[in-house]
Design a protein around this motif. Structure first.
Motif, mmCIF file in Angstrom:
data_model
loop_
_atom_site.group_PDB
_atom_site.id
_atom_site.type_symbol
_atom_site.label_atom_id
_atom_site.label_comp_id
_atom_site.label_asym_id
_atom_site.label_seq_id
_atom_site.Cartn_x
_atom_site.Cartn_y
_atom_site.Cartn_z
ATOM 1 N N UNK A 337 0.832 -1.241 -0.005
ATOM 2 C CA UNK A 337 0.069 -0.056 -0.043
ATOM 3 C C UNK A 337 1.028 1.345 0.002
ATOM 4 N N UNK A 338 1.272 1.600 -1.166
ATOM 5 C CA UNK A 338 2.235 2.807 -1.140
ATOM 6 C C UNK A 338 1.452 4.049 -0.907
ATOM 7 N N UNK A 343 4.862 13.595 6.708
ATOM 8 C CA UNK A 343 5.948 13.922 7.360
ATOM 9 C C UNK A 343 7.072 13.684 6.524
ATOM 10 N N UNK A 344 7.204 12.547 5.792
ATOM 11 C CA UNK A 344 8.352 12.031 5.028
ATOM 12 C C UNK A 344 8.157 13.017 3.945
ATOM 13 N N UNK A 345 7.241 13.640 3.377
ATOM 14 C CA UNK A 345 6.975 14.522 2.061
ATOM 15 C C UNK A 345 7.230 13.712 1.128
ATOM 16 N N UNK A 346 6.839 12.265 0.959
ATOM 17 C CA UNK A 346 6.917 11.578 -0.171
ATOM 18 C C UNK A 346 5.866 10.424 -0.241
ATOM 19 N N UNK A 347 5.799 9.598 -1.269
ATOM 20 C CA UNK A 347 5.051 8.354 -1.116
ATOM 21 C C UNK A 347 6.054 7.278 -0.479
ATOM 22 N N UNK A 348 5.539 6.811 0.170
ATOM 23 C CA UNK A 348 6.230 5.788 1.180
ATOM 24 C C UNK A 348 5.425 4.268 1.066
ATOM 25 N N UNK A 349 6.316 3.411 1.166
ATOM 26 C CA UNK A 349 5.753 2.011 0.799
ATOM 27 C C UNK A 349 5.179 1.570 2.298
ATOM 28 N N UNK A 501 -1.812 3.380 9.242
ATOM 29 C CA UNK A 501 -0.796 2.706 8.275
ATOM 30 C C UNK A 501 0.666 3.516 8.610
ATOM 31 N N UNK A 502 0.357 4.807 9.048
ATOM 32 C CA UNK A 502 1.382 5.753 9.442
ATOM 33 C C UNK A 502 1.993 4.898 10.853
ATOM 34 N N UNK A 503 1.063 4.551 11.615
ATOM 35 C CA UNK A 503 1.705 4.279 13.009
ATOM 36 C C UNK A 503 2.345 2.645 12.626
#
Ligand SMILES: [Zn+2]
Length: 629
Positions: A337-338, A343-349, A501-503
């Motif tokens: 689930x990208x 906070x990362x300022x980007x697409x995260x996997x 998902x962030x947690x």
């Protein structure tokens, strides 16, 4: 289907010949042919009934239905049918008793009294070796050869001499070991590595590839199952004959659409197996034909006295837990689930396999620290770690575990979002197939529901998988199917709810979920937390900052978490005890563990609070405190 496939070998590669006359048996699993082929033993789908078919008359007899006798029964060289039953005793520890049944006169015998841990049945030429962890017994000639596995160890017994080897090195464990008819070779499955053939000294002779449930067809060929199963769904299965020296072609014994499984052979060229048809299983075998009644509805449950155990003090025994972190390998079935992480300022996997593994590793560590014995199905996250369900279940069964815990996170699969802990066990809700499964689920949910690190959209829920998925009898969640241990699968949270998902990207958050599960297991096994320590956990968030996420938000998830900020914990004198820097994954999670009871204060040096937050730590308790601007 249970069929006999005759194989003519020698210089020519074997060719399967499936006899045209069949016996059909509804929902027959793990079929075993008696040495004289007069009988077939098989299990019902739930493993709760062990049934014996008389091939001459076509009649069925329930051998046993107490203590889940199904799935791993074996005929000994003496023609008796041996099987192991389970019973939960004090503190929910599982004790296993070995029995035998004589088809000739329908007599039962207890062969080895109840003991904690694994009890493994090892067929020999003249009888059966029963290898228990505390007590063992050999029925027949003690100089016979037999093999069995313990973790990543292959044990070879030969003429009273014991050899322990690890021909495939370390892995999640070895299973399905058996001796060739001439006693000169051993085949076994090193989980995640595939099938190995070695000599009686453990010298590797061949690697046969990724197949399941190997058994010797004769001295030159091994029958095994090709499975495209993954952790979520069991797909098509096919039986193949493999040259034991690793050379030559693999021979297909069944068609892919026959969905054949559970191959079994006594080394005489015949194969018994299960085949799935529209509903349940049908067993087939040569030279007999009859429809059978549904054995379950027409026979009464049997009871038998289990002798008392001796020499074992249940109070001193460590509970044994099999931990199964769901999925593995960053593949498609892994639910990647990208997503855009603020906070990362980007697409995260995000991969469910990653957070499941974080939770699994933490649970193993926490339980070991608490004095449990732990076995796990994976410690890494490659495609090879995404074990077929059959391997996971066989590993768990061979481990002698008292409980099986599968760790997952959930997803609605639709646009609607929710977040609550869900515990599933095999069977209908309130009627677990394996006794104790619903109790583990309830014990764990009590703490999962009280976990305040995640805002919940609904209260925690426990359910039987037959009911929950509305699948009915005999289907159920893959990893709980064919699994007769007290077992449950927890969907801790919903990973398609983006704040969750962030947690789940935070390993301490995953640790905390494992911690919560361990508290439930402590209750189930009557092991109160004697650490005398507590913990403080919470989330730091800012109501003035904006989230880019526009979906539905629960509770304090409407505030934007503060990333990369140091939270400091001080004692009542203002002395700094510990600090925690929140990660850059937009979750604001902070956790302080192993705290002595007392009064503490939380503050944020870079953004001081008007008043530090006072928290009270109590022994054996979790204290939750959020920091909100
Ligand atoms: Zn999952």
């Amino acid at each position: 289907m249970l069929a006999t496939a005759s194989i003519a070998c020698c210089a020519q590669p074997p060719r399967p010949v499936i006899d045209s006359a069949y016996v059909s048996v509804e929902r027959a699993y793990f079929p075993q042919l008696s040495p004289d082929t007069s009988h077939v033993a098989y299990s019902t789908v739930d493993g709760l009934w062990l049934i014996l078919r008389d091939c001459a008359t076509g009649s069925d007899l329930v051998v046993d239905s107490v203590g889940a006798p199904g799935y791993d029964a074996r005929f000994g060289g003496d023609g008796r049918l041996y099987y192991v039953t389970m019973e939960r005793r004090k503190n929910n520890l599982v004790y296993r008793t070995a029995h035998s049944f004589n088809p000739a006169d329908s007599s039962h015998r207890v062969e080895l009294e109840a003991q904690h841990g694994a009890v493994r049945l090892c067929p020999t030429a003249s009888g059966m070796a029963i290898e228990g962890e505390h007590k063992s017994r050999v029925i027949g000639d003690k100089r016979d050869k037999w093999v069995y596995t313990v973790g990543s160890k292959l044990v070879i017994m030969n003429g009273g001499h014991k050899t322990e080897v690890s021909p495939a090195g370390k892995c999640a464990g070895y299973i399905w070991a058996s001796l060739s008819p001439d006693g000169k070779r051993v085949v076994f499955d090193a989980v995640g590595k595939g099938l190995y053939v070695c000599d009686p000294n453990g010298k590797v002779q061949a690697r046969l590839g990724n197949y399941l449930m190997p058994a010797w067809l004769d001295n030159d060929y091994v029958v095994a199952m090709l499975s495209s199963a993954n952790n979520r769904t069991v797909k098509k299965q096919q039986l193949v004959a493999l040259p034991a020296d690793g050379s030559g072609d693999v021979i297909e014994l069944t068609q892919p659409d026959e969905d054949a499984s559970y191959p079994m052979s006594r080394g005489d060229g015949r194969v018994a197996y299960s085949g799935r048809h529209s509903e349940g299983c049908v067993a087939l075998m040569a030279n007999a034909e009859c429809e059978v009644r549904n054995a379950k509805s027409e026979v009464s449950r049997q009871t038998h006295d289990i002798p008392a155990i001796s020499g074992l003090d249940a109070g001193k025994i460590s509970p044994r837990v099999f931990v199964n972190p769901g999925h593995g390998g960053h593949d498609n079935n892994d639910r990647p689930c990208p997503f855009l992480n603020d906070a990362a300022g980007a697409t995260v996997q995000y991969y469910e396999s990653e957070s499941n593994l974080e939770k699994g590793k933490a649970l193993c560590e926490i339980l070991s620290h608490k004095g449990y014995r732990v076995i796990t199905s994976r410690v890494d996250n490659t495609t090879a770690d995404d074990l077929p369900l059959f391997e996971i279940v066989a590993l768990a069964a061979n481990s002698g575990a008292d409980a099986f815990v599968s760790l997952h996170s959930n997803a609605t699969g639709v646009a609607k979002r929710m977040n609550f802990p869900l515990a599933l066990y095999r069977g209908y809700t309130g009627e677990p197939k394996s006794e104790g499964s619903d109790q583990i689920a309830k014990a764990v949910l009590k703490y999962a529901g009280a976990n305040q690190l995640a805002p919940w959209s609904a209260t925690e829920r426990a359910a039987g998988d037959y009911s929950f998925y509305n699948w009915g009898y005999g289907v159920g969640l893959g990893v709980l199917r064919y699994n007769k241990l007290p077992a449950m699968l927890i969907e801790g949270t919903f990973h398609d709810y983006v704040p969750e998902r962030c947690r789940l990207l935070n390993s301490d958050y995953c640790w905390h979920e494992a911690w919560v599960v361990s508290k439930g297991l402590d209750d189930y096994f009557s092991r109160p937390d004697k650490s005398g320590k507590g913990l403080v956990a919470g989330v730091i968030a800012d109501s003035q900052a904006k989230r880019s996420y526009k979906g539905q938000l629960f509770g304090r998830d409407s505030y934007r978490p503060v990333s990369g900020v140091e939270v400091v914990l001080s004692d009542k004198h203002g002395h700094r005890v510990a600090s925690y820097k929140t990660d850059m994954r937009d979750n604001g999670v902070f956790i302080f563990r192993n705290l002595k009871p007392g009064t503490y204060h939380l503050d944020v040096p870079s953004r001081p609070l008007d008043e530090p937050i006072e928290v009270e730590v109590k022994a054996g308790r979790d204290t939750y405190a959020d920091i909100l601007y």
